[in-house]
Every structure is written in structure tokens, then in C-alpha cells.
Design a protein around this motif. Structure first.
Motif, PDB file in Angstrom:
ATOM      1  N   THR A  68       0.807 -31.052 -26.494  1.00 24.34           N
ATOM      2  CA  THR A  68       0.854 -32.209 -25.320  1.00 24.34           C
ATOM      3  C   THR A  68       2.466 -31.860 -23.971  1.00 24.34           C
ATOM      4  O   THR A  68       2.982 -31.750 -25.000  1.00 24.34           O
ATOM      5  CB  THR A  68       0.586 -33.782 -26.311  1.00 24.34           C
ATOM      6  N   THR A  79      -0.775 -38.069 -19.805  1.00 22.31           N
ATOM      7  CA  THR A  79      -1.415 -36.839 -20.847  1.00 22.31           C
ATOM      8  C   THR A  79      -1.667 -36.191 -20.595  1.00 22.31           C
ATOM      9  O   THR A  79      -2.561 -35.767 -20.186  1.00 22.31           O
ATOM     10  CB  THR A  79      -1.442 -37.130 -22.556  1.00 22.31           C
ATOM     11  N   GLU A  81      -3.150 -32.063 -22.195  1.00 25.03           N
ATOM     12  CA  GLU A  81      -3.158 -30.780 -23.588  1.00 25.03           C
ATOM     13  C   GLU A  81      -2.949 -29.891 -22.947  1.00 25.03           C
ATOM     14  O   GLU A  81      -3.926 -29.594 -22.053  1.00 25.03           O
ATOM     15  CB  GLU A  81      -4.507 -32.022 -24.170  1.00 25.03           C
ATOM     16  N   SER A  82      -2.603 -29.303 -23.551  1.00 19.62           N
ATOM     17  CA  SER A  82      -2.662 -27.302 -23.658  1.00 19.62           C
ATOM     18  C   SER A  82      -4.398 -27.232 -23.852  1.00 19.62           C
ATOM     19  O   SER A  82      -5.054 -26.178 -23.336  1.00 19.62           O
ATOM     20  CB  SER A  82      -2.674 -26.489 -25.044  1.00 19.62           C
ATOM     21  N   THR A  83      -5.398 -28.005 -24.164  1.00 15.98           N
ATOM     22  CA  THR A  83      -6.340 -27.496 -24.013  1.00 15.98           C
ATOM     23  C   THR A  83      -6.723 -27.657 -22.374  1.00 15.98           C
ATOM     24  O   THR A  83      -8.293 -27.305 -21.686  1.00 15.98           O
ATOM     25  CB  THR A  83      -7.410 -28.549 -24.594  1.00 15.98           C
TER      26      THR A  83
END
Length: 91
Positions: A68, A79, A81-83
Motif C-alpha cells: 500500500t 491510498t 492498494e496493490s489490488t
């Protein structure tokens, strides 16, 4: 209030999606459209290196990236996220 926007593979530039997410949350143009610079979202490079952000979560050598990154841009906490999920909230 927060807005989460899922990163879409059609546009491989995560940095572009971040600016779009901030603009959607702030209900502003994703680019500065006024001469005094007060209308629209300031260029992302004023806060974070867009190329580094794009490279951060790229899939390399067949490994899924994890992690993150958080930063503040134009008064909003972002923010990523790697997602691929991008969350924008008031700072």
C-alpha cells in the motif's frame, strides 16, 4: 466521506487513475482549467513521481505486487492498494 475507484487494466497508468479518483471525489476537473490554478486538480508530480507510482505495482517476473502507498495531494489523503483499489478521503 470517501470514494473508492477500482483501477482498470484498460489504462495501465495508475497515476492517471489516481488523478481521476481525486477529481471524482472533489467533483472537479482532473486538470487545472483556470489561469490562477484554483480550478481543477494540480499535477500529480507536485506531490509524487507519477512514473514511480506506475512502476510500484506493476507485475514483474510473474509475481503479484503487494503493499500500500499513502500520500496527500491537493488536501486529500490518497491510498493506493496493490489490488488496484484507490481510496480518496478528506485529510
Amino acid at each position: 466521506m470517501s470514494a473508492a475507484i477500482e483501477y482498470k487494466a484498460e489504462n495501465p497508468r495508475l497515476s492517471v487513475k489516481v488523478v481521476e479518483a481525486i477529481a471524482a471525489y472533489a467533483d472537479q476537473s482532473p486538470v487545472v482549467v483556470s489561469e490562477d490554478g484554483t480550478d481543477g486538480i494540480a499535477p500529480l508530480y507536485q506531490t509524487i513521481d507519477p512514473d514511480a507510482l506506475d512502476a510500484l505495482f506493476q507485475n514483474t517476473a510473474g509475481e503479484e505486487p503487494i503493499g500500500t502507498v499513502e500520500f496527500v495531494h491537493c488536501g486529500y489523503k490518497v491510498t493506493v492498494e496493490s489490488t488496484g483499489e484507490i481510496t480518496v478521503t478528506e485529510r
